[in-house]
Design a protein around this motif. Structure first.
Motif, PDB file in Angstrom:
ATOM      1  N   ALA A  11     -44.901 -12.511 -28.792  1.00  0.00           N
ATOM      2  CA  ALA A  11     -44.011 -11.551 -27.983  1.00  0.00           C
ATOM      3  C   ALA A  11     -43.391 -10.798 -29.228  1.00  0.00           C
ATOM      4  O   ALA A  11     -43.204  -9.655 -28.868  1.00  0.00           O
ATOM      5  CB  ALA A  11     -43.073 -12.417 -27.452  1.00  0.00           C
ATOM      6  N   ARG A  14     -46.028  -7.973 -29.902  1.00  0.00           N
ATOM      7  CA  ARG A  14     -46.229  -7.010 -28.744  1.00  0.00           C
ATOM      8  C   ARG A  14     -45.061  -6.229 -29.013  1.00  0.00           C
ATOM      9  O   ARG A  14     -45.006  -4.803 -28.984  1.00  0.00           O
ATOM     10  CB  ARG A  14     -46.129  -7.514 -27.677  1.00  0.00           C
ATOM     11  CG  ARG A  14     -47.471  -8.208 -27.114  1.00  0.00           C
ATOM     12  CD  ARG A  14     -47.575  -8.563 -25.698  1.00  0.00           C
ATOM     13  NE  ARG A  14     -46.447  -9.426 -25.210  1.00  0.00           N
ATOM     14  CZ  ARG A  14     -46.413 -10.793 -25.352  1.00  0.00           C
ATOM     15  NH1 ARG A  14     -47.568 -11.440 -25.731  1.00  0.00           N
ATOM     16  NH2 ARG A  14     -45.431 -11.681 -24.899  1.00  0.00           N
ATOM     17  N   SER A  15     -43.718  -6.645 -29.397  1.00  0.00           N
ATOM     18  CA  SER A  15     -42.599  -5.810 -29.527  1.00  0.00           C
ATOM     19  C   SER A  15     -42.504  -5.067 -30.636  1.00  0.00           C
ATOM     20  O   SER A  15     -42.163  -3.899 -30.701  1.00  0.00           O
ATOM     21  CB  SER A  15     -41.346  -6.722 -29.417  1.00  0.00           C
ATOM     22  OG  SER A  15     -41.108  -7.391 -28.479  1.00  0.00           O
ATOM     23  N   GLN A  52     -37.620  -2.906 -22.591  1.00  0.00           N
ATOM     24  CA  GLN A  52     -39.030  -3.734 -22.845  1.00  0.00           C
ATOM     25  C   GLN A  52     -39.213  -4.668 -23.883  1.00  0.00           C
ATOM     26  O   GLN A  52     -39.773  -5.677 -23.523  1.00  0.00           O
ATOM     27  CB  GLN A  52     -39.880  -2.411 -23.227  1.00  0.00           C
ATOM     28  CG  GLN A  52     -40.332  -1.340 -22.291  1.00  0.00           C
ATOM     29  CD  GLN A  52     -40.948  -0.092 -22.850  1.00  0.00           C
ATOM     30  OE1 GLN A  52     -40.867   0.246 -23.872  1.00  0.00           O
ATOM     31  NE2 GLN A  52     -41.963   0.399 -22.200  1.00  0.00           N
ATOM     32  N   GLN A  56     -40.153  -8.796 -22.889  1.00  0.00           N
ATOM     33  CA  GLN A  56     -41.312  -9.821 -23.694  1.00  0.00           C
ATOM     34  C   GLN A  56     -40.815 -10.921 -23.998  1.00  0.00           C
ATOM     35  O   GLN A  56     -41.663 -11.853 -24.091  1.00  0.00           O
ATOM     36  CB  GLN A  56     -41.469  -9.060 -25.005  1.00  0.00           C
ATOM     37  CG  GLN A  56     -42.277  -7.742 -24.913  1.00  0.00           C
ATOM     38  CD  GLN A  56     -43.669  -7.651 -24.461  1.00  0.00           C
ATOM     39  OE1 GLN A  56     -44.454  -8.730 -24.611  1.00  0.00           O
ATOM     40  NE2 GLN A  56     -43.928  -6.637 -23.453  1.00  0.00           N
ATOM     41  N   PRO A 157     -47.836 -12.849 -21.076  1.00  0.00           N
ATOM     42  CA  PRO A 157     -47.668 -11.223 -21.601  1.00  0.00           C
ATOM     43  C   PRO A 157     -47.977 -10.424 -20.279  1.00  0.00           C
ATOM     44  O   PRO A 157     -48.840 -10.558 -19.625  1.00  0.00           O
ATOM     45  CB  PRO A 157     -48.986 -11.556 -22.462  1.00  0.00           C
ATOM     46  CG  PRO A 157     -49.158 -12.797 -22.874  1.00  0.00           C
ATOM     47  CD  PRO A 157     -48.526 -13.566 -21.651  1.00  0.00           C
ATOM     48  N   ARG A 160     -43.500 -10.203 -15.730  1.00  0.00           N
ATOM     49  CA  ARG A 160     -41.971  -9.672 -15.782  1.00  0.00           C
ATOM     50  C   ARG A 160     -41.290 -10.884 -15.176  1.00  0.00           C
ATOM     51  O   ARG A 160     -41.097 -11.487 -14.259  1.00  0.00           O
ATOM     52  CB  ARG A 160     -41.481  -8.367 -15.135  1.00  0.00           C
ATOM     53  CG  ARG A 160     -41.843  -7.457 -16.142  1.00  0.00           C
ATOM     54  CD  ARG A 160     -40.898  -6.073 -15.786  1.00  0.00           C
ATOM     55  NE  ARG A 160     -41.165  -5.243 -16.816  1.00  0.00           N
ATOM     56  CZ  ARG A 160     -39.937  -4.547 -17.410  1.00  0.00           C
ATOM     57  NH1 ARG A 160     -38.910  -4.619 -16.700  1.00  0.00           N
ATOM     58  NH2 ARG A 160     -40.026  -3.760 -18.648  1.00  0.00           N
TER      59      ARG A 160
END
Length: 160
Positions: A11, A14-15, A52, A56, A157, A160
């Motif tokens: 996470a 990805r962020s 966003q 995550q 991943p 939501r």
């Protein structure tokens, strides 16, 4: 930051990718010598980026609404300990501007540098990248701390 926890580390990665892309856009906007453009672009980018990042980590408002009341209370307590005003809330431009006041001097220097031909625009772009990156990294750290404090299960991943 997330050592020993592979889903949390994923996470974070990805962020950070999202953050890097948005910071590059902020840098480009900062190089344009139009007064206030970079501030508006930064606020717009952050008002989309922060939700966003929240998502995550399972910290978007709609994700928190789905938690059982006990876990939701645990998350709210962790948010209070961390002191973030940007976790678990609907992010508005005003909220982003209030949060970014902490780095106002950096933004003022960026505005001034913009008017020095070529070199000033490069400095402004670097400051624009750095400013957005700094705010995003601070938020990312806050999200990690909340997840760890509340022992929150991360969403899959892309989910939501």
């Amino acid at each position: 930051m997330a050592a020993g926890n592979p889903p949390l580390l994923d996470a974070v990665r990805r962020s950070q990718r999202l953050l890097h892309r948005r910071a590059l856009v902020a840098a480009a906007a900062s190089a344009v010598p139009l007064p206030g453009l970079d501030w508006a672009v930064d606020a717009a980018l952050l008002s989309r980026l922060l939700p966003q990042i929240n998502a995550q980590f399972g910290l978007a408002p709609e994700q928190l609404d789905r938690l059982d009341p006990g876990k939701r209370a645990q998350v709210q307590k962790a948010v209070g300990l961390v002191g973030s005003v940007l976790i678990g809330k609907f992010i508005t431009r005003e909220l982003v501007l209030r949060a970014s006041q902490a780095i106002g001097l950096r933004l003022s220097a960026q505005q001034a540098a913009k008017y020095v031909p070529v070199a000033g625009q490069a400095v402004s772009a670097v400051l624009g990248y750095g400013t957005l990156r700094y705010l995003g990294e601070q938020h990312l750290r806050d999200c990690v701390r909340v997840v760890q404090e509340a022992q929150l299960q991360l969403p899959a991943p892309g989910g939501r």
